[in-house]
Scaffold this motif. Structure first.
Motif, mmCIF file in Angstrom:
data_model
loop_
_atom_site.group_PDB
_atom_site.id
_atom_site.type_symbol
_atom_site.label_atom_id
_atom_site.label_comp_id
_atom_site.label_asym_id
_atom_site.label_seq_id
_atom_site.Cartn_x
_atom_site.Cartn_y
_atom_site.Cartn_z
ATOM 1 N N VAL A 30 43.372 72.577 9.565
ATOM 2 C CA VAL A 30 42.751 72.934 8.288
ATOM 3 C C VAL A 30 43.579 74.050 7.659
ATOM 4 O O VAL A 30 43.783 75.113 8.260
ATOM 5 N N VAL A 31 44.059 73.807 6.448
ATOM 6 C CA VAL A 31 44.919 74.741 5.732
ATOM 7 C C VAL A 31 44.156 75.284 4.529
ATOM 8 O O VAL A 31 43.460 74.537 3.827
ATOM 9 N N GLY A 32 44.304 76.570 4.265
ATOM 10 C CA GLY A 32 43.655 77.148 3.091
ATOM 11 C C GLY A 32 43.961 78.622 2.960
ATOM 12 O O GLY A 32 44.581 79.227 3.845
ATOM 13 N N GLY A 33 43.510 79.213 1.872
ATOM 14 C CA GLY A 33 43.633 80.646 1.684
ATOM 15 C C GLY A 33 42.594 81.394 2.502
ATOM 16 O O GLY A 33 41.642 80.799 3.046
ATOM 17 N N THR A 34 42.771 82.695 2.587
ATOM 18 C CA THR A 34 41.894 83.521 3.415
ATOM 19 C C THR A 34 40.433 83.361 3.025
ATOM 20 O O THR A 34 39.557 83.177 3.900
ATOM 21 N N ARG A 35 40.133 83.393 1.736
ATOM 22 C CA ARG A 35 38.742 83.324 1.275
ATOM 23 C C ARG A 35 38.092 82.000 1.652
ATOM 24 O O ARG A 35 36.954 81.973 2.152
ATOM 25 N N LEU A 36 38.791 80.887 1.435
ATOM 26 C CA LEU A 36 38.190 79.585 1.706
ATOM 27 C C LEU A 36 38.043 79.332 3.199
ATOM 28 O O LEU A 36 37.050 78.743 3.644
ATOM 29 N N LEU A 37 39.015 79.734 3.996
ATOM 30 C CA LEU A 37 38.910 79.528 5.445
ATOM 31 C C LEU A 37 37.711 80.275 6.033
ATOM 32 O O LEU A 37 37.084 79.811 6.988
ATOM 33 N N SER A 38 37.393 81.424 5.450
ATOM 34 C CA SER A 38 36.254 82.188 5.950
ATOM 35 C C SER A 38 34.928 81.687 5.386
ATOM 36 O O SER A 38 33.862 81.966 5.950
ATOM 37 N N ALA A 39 34.994 80.925 4.282
ATOM 38 C CA ALA A 39 33.758 80.477 3.629
ATOM 39 C C ALA A 39 33.302 79.099 4.092
ATOM 40 O O ALA A 39 32.137 78.738 3.901
ATOM 41 N N ILE A 40 34.192 78.311 4.687
ATOM 42 C CA ILE A 40 33.891 76.931 5.057
ATOM 43 C C ILE A 40 33.716 76.826 6.573
ATOM 44 O O ILE A 40 34.491 77.402 7.350
ATOM 45 N N ARG A 41 32.695 76.069 6.994
ATOM 46 C CA ARG A 41 32.485 75.841 8.429
ATOM 47 C C ARG A 41 33.515 74.845 8.931
ATOM 48 O O ARG A 41 33.598 73.716 8.449
#
Length: 421
Positions: A30-41
């Motif tokens: 799973v790839v993403g920015g810091t905010r999205l990685l912390s917001a998504i289960r």
């Protein structure tokens, strides 16, 4: 079934359901920015990659995962194909190896919050490397230059802002560029968070000092029509110029012919060597709205006039330098057209350098007053094997005399020009 890279648009605070939730749950990477990685289960067994500051590694990592038969998810805010990572990845991954799962874009959400019909807005993103504040010495290499160009050409802009290039920095750029009265700001900040803020009717001066929570979208709306100015052959009196030396300016009739001989296109790169008042280069900038004009002037008083004329005519794509050619030209991009209005005793060297640097089919136009320089320029072109043409302009202007008019001659000028193959 071959694994895919699923590029999924998500919104912070919005739950994920159905097939999208299942895809994220079974992804190996799973790839993403810091905010999205912390917001998504995310599944505990999945590898995560925070692309913040490591954007250039993403494509390689995805290709390696797909080659190992692993499903990949890339998280994007809103619509991945609206100034998001989607377009970047689909142009680099093999066809059939990716799938887009869009969400509502951030611009759509922000416009809905304001009740704003957004179909007429030019959507632009200022995400990218932080190249600092825009100042009077900034050039086309600055990350905000494309936005400045758009602000001169558009009346309504919707901006995806970034932590570095936030609405306040954009407002400060407008002030530096002399556009502080032209636009009004609307900013939707902390979109999707628990405490959204809608900032309406903000002036540029107010926005320059404000702080806005992330993420945010700014709408810039022009408050008065863009000035419709004459581009070609403005009156000599419209320009600041050094006097009483009959005005150190290429006269409007001579200017019109010289600009025609340069063969300019909308995206031409132009050099103006020995700029004087800057009139030729500034009018070239207006004729080449997608191009760039680089001007050089060695006299400080004349250079001050160039700066004043650039500001007067809002020549956003005109970049003047104080100094002597050819030393400063080494850092300029290769031109499509060169105008030599003054040579400072280095005419032959400037001709050689211009012909060496000109792009194919590029034009060199030289304004000549003295017979000696005319002979030197022709001799230099002949030595270099260049075909050339010479146009001599003898122009007279009407002047009142008692209750009648007479024709008063302007000092003649010769325009010597050539085209590289």
């Amino acid at each position: 079934m071959n694994p895919k890279c699923h590029i999924i648009g998500v919104l912070e605070g919005e739950p994920l359901f159905g097939e999208v939730a299942q895809i994220i749950g079974r992804a190996a990477l799973v790839v993403g920015g810091t905010r999205l990685l912390s917001a998504i289960r995310i599944s505990p067994g999945a590898q995560t990659f925070d692309l913040t500051g490591r954007f250039g590694e993403v494509t390689r990592l995805i290709k390696e995962a797909l080659a190992a038969q692993n499903e990949v998810v890339v998280l994007a805010t809103g619509d991945p194909m609206c100034h998001g990572i989607g377009g970047y990845l689909t142009s680099r991954l093999d066809p059939g190896t990716w799938q887009i799962w869009p969400q509502v874009s951030m611009v759509q959400i922000a416009a809905a919050r304001f009740g704003l019909a957004w179909q007429g807005y030019f959507i632009y993103s200022v995400h990218g490397p932080d190249t600092g504040e825009w100042d009077a010495h900034s050039g086309p290499e600055h990350g905000l230059y494309p936005l400045l160009k758009a602000l001169h050409q558009k009346d309504q802009l919707a901006l995806y802002c970034s932590p570095a290039n936030d609405p306040a920095r954009i407002a400060r750029m407008l002030i530096t560029a002399g556009l502080e009265q032209d636009f009004e700001f609307k900013v939707a900040s902390n979109i999707g968070g628990g405490n959204e803020w809608l900032h309406q009717g903000i002036s540029t001066l107010e926005a320059a000092k404000a702080q806005f929570a992330e993420p945010n979208v700014a709408f810039l709306t022009r408050q008065s029509p863009r000035a419709q100015r004459t581009i070609l052959a403005r009156p000599d009196e419209a320009y600041y110029q050094r006097k009483p030396e009959s005005g150190l300016i290429t006269k409007r009739e001579h200017r019109a012919v010289a600009l025609g001989l340069l063969g300019l296109k909308r995206d031409s790169v132009v050099w103006d060597l020995g700029a004087g008042s800057g009139s030729v280069g500034i009018e070239a900038a207006g004729l080449c709205p997608e191009g760039l004009v680089f001007a050089i002037e060695k006299n400080e008083a004349d250079f001050a006039n160039v700066l004043s004329n650039k500001a007067r005519f809002l020549a956003y794509n005109h970049f003047p330098f104080l100094g002597k050619a050819p030393e400063l030209l080494v850092h300029w991009p290769n031109p499509d057209a060169v105008f030599i209005g003054g040579s400072g005793g280095a005419l032959a060297d400037l001709i050689r350098l211009s012909l060496k640097r000109l792009n194919p089919k590029g034009r060199l136009v030289i304004a000549l007053i003295s017979l000696e320089n005319q002979s030197l320029a022709i001799e230099t072109l002949c030595q270099l094997g260049q075909d050339w043409q010479l146009t001599q302009l003898q122009v007279s202007r009407s002047q009142p005399i008692l209750d009648m008019h007479r024709l008063a001659p302007i000092p003649p000028i010769s325009l010597l020009w050539t085209e590289v193959t």
